[in-house]
Write an enzyme that holds these catalytic residues in place. Structure first.
Site, PDB file in Angstrom:
ATOM      1  N   CYS A  66       0.847  -1.187   0.000  1.00  0.00           N
ATOM      2  CA  CYS A  66       0.000   0.000   0.000  1.00  0.00           C
ATOM      3  C   CYS A  66       0.885   1.239   0.000  1.00  0.00           C
ATOM      4  O   CYS A  66       2.114   1.152   0.104  1.00  0.00           O
ATOM      5  CB  CYS A  66      -0.935   0.013   1.206  1.00  0.00           C
ATOM      6  SG  CYS A  66      -0.057   0.124   2.780  1.00  0.00           S
ATOM      7  N   CYS A 125       3.458   1.750   2.765  1.00  0.00           N
ATOM      8  CA  CYS A 125       4.759   1.090   2.608  1.00  0.00           C
ATOM      9  C   CYS A 125       5.730   2.021   1.888  1.00  0.00           C
ATOM     10  O   CYS A 125       6.891   2.172   2.281  1.00  0.00           O
ATOM     11  CB  CYS A 125       4.620  -0.211   1.834  1.00  0.00           C
ATOM     12  SG  CYS A 125       3.569  -1.444   2.632  1.00  0.00           S
ATOM     13  N   CYS A 139      45.515 -14.701 -20.872  1.00  0.00           N
ATOM     14  CA  CYS A 139      45.879 -15.652 -19.828  1.00  0.00           C
ATOM     15  C   CYS A 139      44.996 -15.423 -18.604  1.00  0.00           C
ATOM     16  O   CYS A 139      44.189 -14.494 -18.564  1.00  0.00           O
ATOM     17  CB  CYS A 139      47.358 -15.530 -19.452  1.00  0.00           C
ATOM     18  SG  CYS A 139      47.753 -14.008 -18.573  1.00  0.00           S
ATOM     19  N   CYS A 180      44.848 -11.989 -16.992  1.00  0.00           N
ATOM     20  CA  CYS A 180      43.943 -11.000 -17.596  1.00  0.00           C
ATOM     21  C   CYS A 180      42.559 -11.117 -16.961  1.00  0.00           C
ATOM     22  O   CYS A 180      41.917 -10.111 -16.631  1.00  0.00           O
ATOM     23  CB  CYS A 180      43.832 -11.229 -19.104  1.00  0.00           C
ATOM     24  SG  CYS A 180      45.389 -11.060 -19.994  1.00  0.00           S
ATOM     25  N   ASP A 186      27.370 -39.998  -7.707  1.00  0.00           N
ATOM     26  CA  ASP A 186      25.989 -40.258  -8.085  1.00  0.00           C
ATOM     27  C   ASP A 186      25.741 -41.760  -7.974  1.00  0.00           C
ATOM     28  O   ASP A 186      26.681 -42.553  -8.015  1.00  0.00           O
ATOM     29  CB  ASP A 186      25.756 -39.770  -9.513  1.00  0.00           C
ATOM     30  CG  ASP A 186      24.357 -40.060 -10.011  1.00  0.00           C
ATOM     31  OD1 ASP A 186      23.406 -39.749  -9.285  1.00  0.00           O
ATOM     32  OD2 ASP A 186      24.228 -40.620 -11.109  1.00  0.00           O
ATOM     33  N   ASP A 208      27.195 -39.390 -14.254  1.00  0.00           N
ATOM     34  CA  ASP A 208      27.079 -39.877 -15.631  1.00  0.00           C
ATOM     35  C   ASP A 208      25.952 -39.231 -16.410  1.00  0.00           C
ATOM     36  O   ASP A 208      25.844 -39.428 -17.610  1.00  0.00           O
ATOM     37  CB  ASP A 208      26.875 -41.393 -15.642  1.00  0.00           C
ATOM     38  CG  ASP A 208      25.450 -41.769 -15.256  1.00  0.00           C
ATOM     39  OD1 ASP A 208      24.944 -41.227 -14.248  1.00  0.00           O
ATOM     40  OD2 ASP A 208      24.850 -42.602 -15.958  1.00  0.00           O
ATOM     41  N   ASP A 224      23.645 -34.473 -13.486  1.00  0.00           N
ATOM     42  CA  ASP A 224      24.854 -34.288 -12.680  1.00  0.00           C
ATOM     43  C   ASP A 224      25.697 -33.107 -13.156  1.00  0.00           C
ATOM     44  O   ASP A 224      26.670 -32.750 -12.501  1.00  0.00           O
ATOM     45  CB  ASP A 224      25.715 -35.560 -12.728  1.00  0.00           C
ATOM     46  CG  ASP A 224      25.002 -36.778 -12.182  1.00  0.00           C
ATOM     47  OD1 ASP A 224      24.310 -36.634 -11.157  1.00  0.00           O
ATOM     48  OD2 ASP A 224      25.115 -37.861 -12.775  1.00  0.00           O
TER      49      ASP A 224
END
Length: 784
Positions: A15, A18, A82, A85, A487, A680, A684
């Site tokens: 409202c 607030c 690299c 950077c 897993d 697998d 996962d």
């Protein structure tokens, strides 16, 4: 006074009171003028940036009981050469107010998190550009576009490598002459100059550019080492050649060879980058490009990008679901293994939730879309994988730290040598030769070979034993693992349902199995295939059936001559009462199907996912290595407990979603563990990416293999323990190599500075240090 204005979105206002409360709270802060609009749910704030920060404003709103949502910005970064950077750009972005940034060198992207409205796109781009790099908003790309992007990057590196290699090849005669103790001059010096110049300044331009950026920001990286070492060798050689000093040696071949070998590393790096993002490409491919929607009673095939929440989508047999949504009509068996990891399909009917990327295996569904495009669980998994791959490995940072100290120190020693020798002797040519000798003997060749040669031999050793490491970081990090998350389905188990128990009640065992297989022959359900395979192994022929009918999610029924109309399916579809044996099977985590007629059970079949050979031995081996083993699975608690007990695992979590798996890995990392993950499936992928080292089973999904750092080609968990052992041996070799690399510099630099080593002997010492490092690495071939 520095005045700044922000517009912040605010959630939670109900409202106008607030809005008034938030406005009052903000205006109490020094240097702040705020206006809060309840209708637009925003706060327009003007503040003195010397007294307040955007983060302080956001925190004050949160303390008031309201919320400023977080925004995510992803940028494509250009010009990185690299890891240093990436670290530089990350530091620059994190200096922006309220920003948490992570820069991924492999995918050349930056991901920024900040309170919505706190940072403009233009501000973030400008910060990156000021650091010497380019930045553009990352567009949503399809799998084909990403693959082409990585292919073009690889081809670019390939062209530069061959350009340098073809020009350097003739110069290698000079290097051979140096190592053999002969005088230089195999090639005329003018020809050496002509060959080395384009290698130095065309193929090697990237190193000068990278050096400029990092030096301008007060650091040093491997670009500086390459540019400095090769430039001194080239410039000395060019001066000697142009001045006609025939009694002095030239070093054109040294500079050109170093640049060519570094370009080879860049070529391999570009290839690895393409494979790293291959996981994202495979995840994107799971989402179908088109879907069937119902519009005014007509079915239309439309691009998925056009779908909106509330659209009604038809999913036919064999199709992948295009949206997250709720089933409003139909029944189907849906393969949700990419989300839950469970090998068995899930029955879906009216009121059930379905998810984008999962596959309809049997039946037809009508789905009302609740989440489309970027607001699906599949899209969340893509984001999780992308962000997890941005996590840092500490190995490359070590090389950058060493180079940051090593290069300035050597330059200072070389300059001091030049000035001191020239002042004391008055012979400035001699002083220059001494200074160059310092630089030549300090050439980082051995330092550069120390890690990669050991890694190359270690990776080759692993490949011969079915252990495929994606990169050097994976090999080096695996030996430091102290916890391994595994897993269940497809990792500890085979990942396919098989019949484990046959319990006849009113008919003989073979008759029970023969009748069940005869009915299941008309079904495409994975459980039906398990029954059929088992019956074929027993040599039982199928009987003819009539009036076949399938009831999705329940089972099938048909007429069998001499037995009447039979049903095979879930037990409660056939009878209201179940024998105790069924409960015992359920307690063991098995799936139970029953055969019966007219409410009478004729027998039960128990189906489960069998353990892989070697799983128990693998767990025991990992414990002996001091590795904590934790099992995570999307399966039910009873199944998880049964499998964990069988392989000797005491710690497990069941009914775990993909997001929770990644969170579990992060939780262990925050507790101080170095965490590996073995999986697998597509489900996962986020956890594999979040782990310090991800292990994928060789028979697993392409997404798991692309996301993981290590592939166990034979699908044998025991090789995870072997990978850790191999890594630990390789790490010892790396430490030994670093010792050899530094001992030559520690002893050689003072000797060169005092004039006791001329550049030729310094070059020979440098070559000897490289040979010792390579030879020590080759001893790894003896590892078993």
């Amino acid at each position: 006074m520095s005045r700044t204005e922000l517009t912040l979105p605010i959630e939670g206002m109900t409202c106008a009171a607030c809005a008034s409360r938030i406005e009052k709270v903000l205006n109490r802060l020094d240097g702040v003028e705020a206006q809060v609009n309840f209708a637009s749910e925003t706060a327009r704030v003007a503040f003195d940036s010397q007294q307040q920060t955007p983060q302080q404003l956001v925190e004050r709103i949160h303390q008031s009981g309201y919320r400023v949502p977080e925004e995510r910005l992803e940028l494509d970064i250009g010009g990185m050469t690299c890891a240093a950077c990436a670290a530089r750009i990350e530091k620059v972005l994190n200096r922006l107010p309220s920003v948490r940034a992570s820069v991924n060198f492999a995918s050349e992207t930056a991901i920024l998190h900040f309170p919505a409205g706190a940072v403009a796109l233009e501000t973030a781009v400008a910060a990156v550009q000021k650091a010497g790099y380019s930045a553009t908003p990352r567009a949503t790309e399809g799998a084909d576009t990403l693959a082409e992007k990585h292919r073009q990057a690889y081809l670019k590196e390939l062209r530069w490598f061959w350009f340098a290699a073809l020009l350097t090849a003739p110069l290698l005669w000079e290097m051979t002459a140096m190592l053999g103790g002969d005088a230089h001059g195999v090639l005329p010096r003018w020809l050496q100059l002509a060959l080395a110049t384009p290698v130095q300044f065309l193929a090697g331009w990237r190193f000068y550019k990278g050096s400029w950026h990092v030096l301008r920001s007060g650091g040093a990286n491997m670009d500086v080492l390459v540019a400095l070492g090769t430039s001194m060798a080239y410039l000395l050689s060019a001066v000697v050649t142009l001045a006609g000093w025939h009694d002095q040696h030239v070093y054109f071949e040294a500079g050109a060879a170093v640049i060519t070998l570094v370009l080879l590393g860049k070529l391999l790096e570009a290839r690895a980058k393409g494979k790293t993002s291959g996981a994202i490409e495979e995840l994107i491919k799971l989402a179908p490009k088109t879907a069937w929607i119902e519009n005014a009673g007509q079915l239309m095939e439309v691009p998925v990008a056009q779908l909106q929440p509330g659209d009604v989508v038809l999913v036919r047999h064999g199709e992948r679901i295009a949206v997250d949504g709720e089933v409003i009509a139909g029944h189907a068996a849906v393969d949700e293994s990419m989300l839950t990891g469970e090998s068995l399909p899930v029955s879906k009917s009216v009121g059930d939730a379905v998810y984008a990327g999962t596959q309809n295996q049997d039946g037809t569904l009508t789905v009302r879309a609740t989440g489309v495009g970027s607001r699906t669980q599949l899209a969340d998994i893509v984001r999780l994988v992308s962000e997890a791959q941005g996590s840092k490995a500490p190995i490359q940072r070590l090389a950058d730290v060493i180079s940051g100290v090593f290069v300035p120190a050597v330059v200072v020693i070389s300059v001091v040598t030049l000035l001191a020798t020239g002042w004391l002797t008055g012979d400035w040519v001699r002083a220059l030769i001494h200074a160059v000798a310092v630089l030549v003997i300090a050439c980082p060749c051995a330092l550069g070979l120390a890690t990669p040669t050991a890694v190359m031999v270690g990776i080759g050793n692993g490949a011969r034993r079915g252990i495929l490491f994606r990169n050097a970081a994976a090999l080096e990090t695996a030996g430091r693992l102290t916890a391994l998350v595994v897993d269940k389905t497809g990792t500890l188990t085979e990942g396919r349902p098989v019949v484990t128990d046959v319990l006849p009640l009113t008919v003989p065992r073979d008759t029970l199995l023969q009748l069940a297989a005869s009915l299941e022959a008309g079904s495409e359900h994975p459980l039906a295939r398990a029954v059929l395979s088992f019956a074929e192994e027993q040599g039982l022929a199928r009987l003819p059936v009539q009036g076949f009918r399938a009831e999705v999610g329940r089972g099938v029924e048909a007429e069998v001559e001499g037995y009447g109309r039979l049903r095979v399916g879930v037990p409660d579809w056939l009878s209201d009462t179940l024998p105790e044996a069924a409960n015992a099977f359920y307690a063991e985590g098995k799936t139970v199907i029953a055969l019966g007629r007219e409410g009478e059970l004729m027998g039960l079949l128990a189906i489960a996912d069998r353990l892989r050979p070697g799983s128990t031995e693998a767990v025991a081996s990992l414990r002996r290595l001091g590795v904590r083993v934790v099992m995570l699975t999307g399966d039910k608690a009873a199944t998880a407990a049964s499998i964990a007990a069988a392989v000797g695992i005491t710690e497990f979590r069941a009914e775990v979603k993909p997001q929770d798996k990644a969170a579990a890995v992060t939780e262990l990392q925050q507790a101080g563990y170095k965490v590996g993950m073995v999986g697998d499936g597509v489900n996962d992928a986020p956890a594999l990416a979040a782990a310090d080292v991800g292990f994928a089973m060789g028979a697993g999904s392409d997404v798991a293999i692309e996301t993981a750092d290590v592939t166990l080609r034979q699908g044998d968990m025991r090789h995870a323990a072997d990978a850790i052992r191999l890594s630990r041996v390789t790490l010892r070799k790396i430490r030994q190599n670093l010792f050899f690399a530094f001992i030559y510099n520690v002893l050689g630099i003072p000797l060169a500075a005092l004039g006791w080593l001329n550049p030729v002997i310094a070059g020979a010492a440098m070559a000897a240090s490289s040979v010792s490092v390579v030879s020590n690495s080759l001893l790894l071939r003896r590892w078993r």
